[in-house]
Design a protein around this motif. Structure first.
Motif, PDB file in Angstrom:
ATOM      1  N   LEU A 140       0.858  -1.183   0.000  1.00  0.00           N
ATOM      2  CA  LEU A 140       0.000   0.000   0.000  1.00  0.00           C
ATOM      3  C   LEU A 140       0.891   1.228   0.000  1.00  0.00           C
ATOM      4  O   LEU A 140       2.020   1.194   0.475  1.00  0.00           O
TER       5      LEU A 140
ATOM      6  N   PRO B 279       2.072   4.375   1.555  1.00  0.00           N
ATOM      7  CA  PRO B 279       1.948   4.849   2.937  1.00  0.00           C
ATOM      8  C   PRO B 279       1.506   6.308   3.036  1.00  0.00           C
ATOM      9  O   PRO B 279       1.046   6.736   4.085  1.00  0.00           O
TER      10      PRO B 279
ATOM     11  N   PRO C  58      -2.569   3.357   6.037  1.00  0.00           N
ATOM     12  CA  PRO C  58      -2.088   1.973   5.918  1.00  0.00           C
ATOM     13  C   PRO C  58      -1.366   1.461   7.162  1.00  0.00           C
ATOM     14  O   PRO C  58      -1.536   0.311   7.544  1.00  0.00           O
ATOM     15  N   GLU C  59      -0.583   2.327   7.820  1.00  0.00           N
ATOM     16  CA  GLU C  59       0.211   1.800   8.938  1.00  0.00           C
ATOM     17  C   GLU C  59      -0.655   1.442  10.146  1.00  0.00           C
ATOM     18  O   GLU C  59      -0.186   0.756  11.048  1.00  0.00           O
TER      19      GLU C  59
END
Lengths: 364, 227
Positions: free
Chosen positions: A87, A89, A130-131
Motif C-alpha cells: 500500500l 503509505p 495503511p500503517e
C-alpha cells in the motif's frame, strides 16, 4: 470462451523458464511449485514486469506479447497483488483504493468503489492510514485496489504467505467472493497446499521452470505420477461435497458426495453449502464386501477398482486408483493386495479412516 | 550599546542566491539522483565521484577553474560574452552557476539515498495500477521521498548561504551584485568593525541552527514506509 495463451522462454545461467500454457481465462488457476520452480518469474512475465526474451501472451483476444510486441505493464489490464500489500503509505485507504481506478478510462471501469468496499468489507477502513491496519486488512485493501482497475486478469503472488493461519482463513473467503461476484479470472501463485485446495479450479504444477502438469485439482491430487510434486502427505482424493444435514446429537455434519454420505465432525457451515474435503490415500482401506459385523469406521464409500498401480517388488505398498464417481486413491500393502486379488472394474468398499476439511489443513 | 546602521543588501543577496540555487538544484539533482539510484551502468561510479567532488576540493580550486571557465576568454564565459556582451565571472548569474556546482552533492546525496531506500517496489506497484513512469514518480515516489527532499532543500540552501571561497573567487566583492553575507562579514572584520560582524555572524549562526533543528524535528515526525 476466453482463453489465456502464454509461452515464455528464458535462459539464464542459473535459471531456465520454458513454459507453455493454454488456460480457460476464468475461475482460479493456481500455479503451484517449490521455491525456485519459476512460478514468480512466470507471474512477472504475465504481468509485464519481466520481459521474456522469447514470449507470446494472448488474453481474451488481445495480444500482449509477441515478436516485436510488448505491451508495457501500465497498459495491460491486469491487477497485481504481491506477498506484501505494498500500500502507498502516504495515501489514506480510500485514496489507495482509488489510485488505479482514477487511472482507468471511465468507459473501462466495470467495478465501482462501493461494490468492492462491500465485497471486501472495507467500509470501516476507508479513512484510515495503511500503517494503522493489520496485515490481513492491508492485504484486503491491496486486493481491492487491484480490482478497481477492472482487470481482465488478477495475478496474485503468494498473497497470503506473510499472514498467519487465522488471517489466511479470514481472507480466503474474500478471494472466493471475488471470483463469484466479479468473474475476474485469477492466476494465483503459491507453494502452500492449503491455499491451493480451497481456491483452485485449475492447477498448474511447475518444476524447474517447466510445466509438469495441468489439470483440475481432483485429477492432479489423485495422480500417482505426481506424488513427488504434490507431496506424499497430500496425495489423495479431493472431493467436492455439499452439507446435507447436521446431526446435533452426535456432533456430526453429513456431507453429500455423489449420492453417498460422508460424516465429519460438526462444521459451522449452513446446509446446502459446498465443502471441499481431502482424503489422504493412506487413510483409505479396502474390502471386497460390506462389513459383516459392526465397525467403528463411519465412512464407507462404494466404488470400483479403476487401476492397480505399478508394483515395486522392493516396496511394501501399492497405490490403487478407485472410481467413486470421482477418483479416490488408496495406498495399501502388497500383502493386502495379494489377499484381495483386485481386478479392474471390480466393486469395492473404501473405508475412509480420516477426512480433512480443506480449510483445516495445515500448511506444508 | 547602539547598533550601527546595517546594510541589508548582502543579506538579501545571499537569500536570493540560495533560493535560486536550490530551485535549480532540485530540478537538476532529481534526475541525477534517480538515475544513480536506478542504473546498473558502470559509468555510475564516475558520475557519483563527479557529484561528490565539491565536498573534498578546496573551494579555491573550484573557484579558480570556474573563474577561468566563466571569464571572457573561458569556454563558457566567452560564448556568453559574445551573445550578451558580458562574461559570467563577477556577475550574479556566475554566482548562481558556481553555487549550483558547489552545493550539488548536498542536494543529490540525500535524494539518492531517499530513492534507494524506496526501492523498486512502489514504482512497479504504481505501474501495475496503470500509472506511467512519470505519473508514478510524481504521485508516489516524490511523496515517499519527501524526507530526502526536505533535507536536500535545507542543506542546499544553508550550504549556499554559507559559501565563501568560491563566491569570492568567481564573484569578487561587488556591492549589490556579488557581495553576499559571508563576504560582508569578512570585510567588516578586515576593517575591525566587530559589532557589525557580530550581528551578521550571530544571525547566520542562529538561523542555521534553527533551520537544522526544524529539519530534524520534521523528519522525525514524517511517517516511515509500511510494507
Amino acid at each position: 470462451m476466453d482463453l489465456l495463451e502464454a509461452k515464455f522462454k528464458m535462459n539464464y545461467p542459473e535459471f531456465n523458464l520454458d513454459v507453455e500454457l493454454n488456460l480457460p481465462a476464468k475461475g482460479v488457476t493456481v500455479v503451484f511449485g517449490p521455491s525456485g520452480s519459476g512460478k514468480t518469474t512466470l507471474l512477472r512475465c504475465l504481468s509485464g514486469l519481466e520481459k521474456a526474451p522469447s514470449g507470446y501472451l494472448k488474453i481474451a483476444g488481445q495480444v500482449w506479447q509477441d515478436d516485436g510486441i510488448f505491451i508495457p505493464i501500465q497498459e495491460r489490464k491486469i491487477g497485481l497483488v504481491f506477498q506484501e500489500s505494498r500500500l502507498f503509505p502516504h495515501l489514506s485507504i480510500q485514496d489507495n483504493l482509488l489510485y488505479g481506478y482514477q487511472r482507468t478510462q471511465p468507459a473501462e471501469r466495470n467495478l465501482q468503489l462501493d461494490e468492492v468496499v462491500q465485497v471486501l468489507n472495507l467500509e470501516a477502513l476507508l479513512k484510515r492510514r495503511p500503517e494503522k491496519l493489520s496485515g490481513g486488512e492491508r492485504q484486503r485493501v491491496a486486493i481491492g485496489r487491484a480490482l478497481l482497475t477492472s482487470p481482465k486478469l488478477l495475478l496474485m503472488d503468494e498473497p497470503l504467505a506473510s499472514l498467519d493461519m487465522k488471517l489466511k482463513a479470514e481472507i480466503i473467503p474474500f478471494i472466493k467472493r471475488i471470483e463469484n461476484e466479479f468473474k475476474t479470472p485469477i492466476v494465483y501463485v503459491t507453494h502452500s497446499m492449503n491455499e491451493v485446495l480451497q481456491l483452485v479450479d485449475t492447477i498448474v504444477i511447475l518444476k524447474s521452470g517447466k510445466v509438469e502438469n495441468i489439470g483440475s485439482v481432483e485429477e492432479v491430487f489423485s495422480d500417482v505420477g505426481l506424488r513427488e510434486a504434490v507431496g506424499d502427505e497430500q496425495l489423495g482424493a479431493v472431493l467436492e461435497t455439499s452439507v446435507s444435514e447436521h446431526d446435533e446429537e452426535y456432533g456430526l455434519t453429513r456431507l453429500d458426495f455423489m449420492g453417498q454420505v460422508l460424516n465429519v465432525p460438526r462444521q459451522n457451515i449452513p446446509v446446502g453449502q459446498s465443502l471441499r474435503v481431502h482424503i489422504h490415500s493412506k487413510d483409505v482401506s479396502l474390502s471386497t464386501a460390506p462389513p459383516a459385523g459392526a465397525t467403528s469406521v463411519l465412512n464407507i464409500l462404494r466404488a470400483k477398482v479403476d487401476k492397480v498401480g505399478v508394483l515395486d517388488p522392493k516396496g511394501y505398498s501399492v497405490d490403487i486408483e478407485l472410481d467413486a464417481g470421482r477418483p479416490i486413491l488408496a495406498t495399501i500393502t502388497r500383502k493386502s493386495l495379494a489377499n484381495l486379488n483386485l481386478q479392474p472394474g471390480q466393486p469395492i468398499y473404501a473405508h475412509i479412516k480420516a477426512i480433512k476439511m480443506v480449510h483445516d489443513l495445515e500448511d506444508l | 550599546m547602539d547598533f550601527p546602521l546595517m546594510d541589508i543588501e548582502p543579506i538579501w543577496l545571499s537569500l536570493q542566491l540560495a533560493g535560486v540555487t536550490v530551485v535549480i538544484l532540485l530540478a537538476l539533482g532529481t534526475p541525477i539522483a534517480w538515475w544513480l539510484a536506478q542504473t546498473q551502468s558502470r559509468s555510475r561510479v564516475v558520475v557519483e565521484a563527479l557529484v561528490a567532488l565539491p565536498l573534498v576540493l578546496p573551494p579555491t580550486v573550484l573557484g579558480f577553474y570556474l573563474l577561468i571557465l566563466l571569464g571572457p576568454h573561458g569556454w563558457v564565459g566567452g560564448p556568453v560574452q559574445a551573445l550578451t556582451g558580458s562574461a559570467l565571472s563577477f556577475s550574479f548569474a556566475g554566482l548562481v552557476l558556481a553555487s549550483t556546482l558547489y552545493s550539488l552533492p548536498f542536494v543529490v546525496q540525500p535524494l539518492h539515498s531517499a530513492f534507494e531506500s524506496i526501492g523498486k517496489n512502489p514504482m512497479e506497484t504504481a505501474q501495475s495500477l496503470g500509472a506511467s513512469r512519470l505519473d508514478a514518480f510524481f504521485s508516489v515516489i516524490t511523496p515517499l521521498a519527501r524526507r530526502g527532499y526536505l533535507t536536500a532543500m535545507v542543506l542546499g540552501f544553508a550550504h549556499t548561504l554559507g559559501e565563501f571561497g568560491v563566491v569570492l573567487m568567481v564573484g569578487g566583492n561587488i556591492p549589490g551584485k556579488t557581495k553576499v553575507i559571508s563576504i560582508e562579514i569578512y570585510d567588516r572584520v578586515e576593517v575591525l568593525e566587530y559589532a557589525q560582524a557580530h550581528i551578521l555572524s550571530a544571525g547566520l549562526l542562529i538561523f542555521s541552527f534553527l533551520v537544522l533543528v526544524m529539519v530534524y524535528s520534521v523528519n522525525r515526525r514524517l511517517p516511515m514506509q509500511v510494507t
